[in-house]
Write a protein that holds these residues in place. Sequence first.
Motif, PDB file in Angstrom:
ATOM      1  N   TRP A   3       0.832  -1.206   0.000  1.00 11.41           N
ATOM      2  CA  TRP A   3       0.000   0.000   0.000  1.00 11.41           C
ATOM      3  C   TRP A   3       0.864   1.254   0.000  1.00 11.41           C
ATOM      4  CZ3 TRP A   3      -0.164   3.946   3.459  1.00 11.41           C
ATOM      5  CH2 TRP A   3       0.426   3.735   4.708  1.00 11.41           C
ATOM      6  N   THR A  33     -14.686   3.420   3.324  1.00 13.31           N
ATOM      7  CA  THR A  33     -15.958   2.916   2.811  1.00 13.31           C
ATOM      8  C   THR A  33     -17.014   2.994   3.906  1.00 13.31           C
ATOM      9  OG1 THR A  33     -14.793   1.420   1.326  1.00 13.31           O
ATOM     10  CG2 THR A  33     -17.081   0.884   1.814  1.00 13.31           C
ATOM     11  N   GLU A  94     -17.248   7.680  -4.739  1.00 12.56           N
ATOM     12  CA  GLU A  94     -16.810   6.393  -5.266  1.00 12.56           C
ATOM     13  C   GLU A  94     -16.403   5.490  -4.110  1.00 12.56           C
ATOM     14  OE1 GLU A  94     -13.208   4.789  -8.058  1.00 12.56           O
ATOM     15  OE2 GLU A  94     -14.097   6.729  -8.537  1.00 12.56           O
ATOM     16  N   ASP A  95     -16.799   4.233  -4.185  1.00 16.83           N
ATOM     17  CA  ASP A  95     -16.509   3.286  -3.120  1.00 16.83           C
ATOM     18  C   ASP A  95     -15.011   3.007  -3.035  1.00 16.83           C
ATOM     19  OD1 ASP A  95     -17.273   1.627  -1.023  1.00 16.83           O
ATOM     20  OD2 ASP A  95     -17.341  -0.140  -2.307  1.00 16.83           O
ATOM     21  N   GLY A  96     -14.517   2.934  -1.837  1.00 19.21           N
ATOM     22  CA  GLY A  96     -13.110   2.618  -1.623  1.00 19.21           C
ATOM     23  C   GLY A  96     -12.420   3.699  -0.816  1.00 19.21           C
ATOM     24  N   PRO A  97     -11.318   3.351  -0.184  1.00 15.75           N
ATOM     25  CA  PRO A  97     -10.614   4.315   0.672  1.00 15.75           C
ATOM     26  C   PRO A  97      -9.953   5.418  -0.153  1.00 15.75           C
ATOM     27  CG  PRO A  97      -9.380   2.269   0.523  1.00 15.75           C
ATOM     28  CD  PRO A  97     -10.673   2.046  -0.187  1.00 15.75           C
ATOM     29  N   GLN A  98      -9.814   6.572   0.478  1.00 12.74           N
ATOM     30  CA  GLN A  98      -9.155   7.719  -0.141  1.00 12.74           C
ATOM     31  C   GLN A  98      -8.269   8.395   0.899  1.00 12.74           C
ATOM     32  OE1 GLN A  98     -11.986  10.530  -1.845  1.00 12.74           O
ATOM     33  NE2 GLN A  98     -13.521   8.908  -1.845  1.00 12.74           N
TER      34      GLN A  98
END
Length: 107
Positions: A3, A33, A94-98
């Motif tokens: 990551w 999320t 939008e779905d998902g981590p930022q």
Amino acid sequence: MKWKEDCCMYLELAYDGSPLLGKVEVEIDLVFTRPVRLLKMSSPSCRLPKTGRADLDNMLKSVLDVCQDGGLVKNDNQVWCLTGRQWHQSKDEEDGPQIRIRMKELE
């Protein structure tokens, strides 16, 4: 860690300048999320503050390490002021981590 490598790659794509050398002020927003329990019609559609198991100070340190490794700052010890926030994403994001980083070099 995979990551961190991914984050450094995105940071290098987003920032093509020289590393900042002076003292910096940093704001970091970590967006996660939204859990199913917060997808109900009755819950607000905006971002919601996230609390709980995730340890914010450790996550901020990791993001600052990426800022150093990705060439945004020469050394993460340049941080003079740090603001960190954790959010559950809004219903229309939008779905998902930022990870959103705002950094300002001080005079």
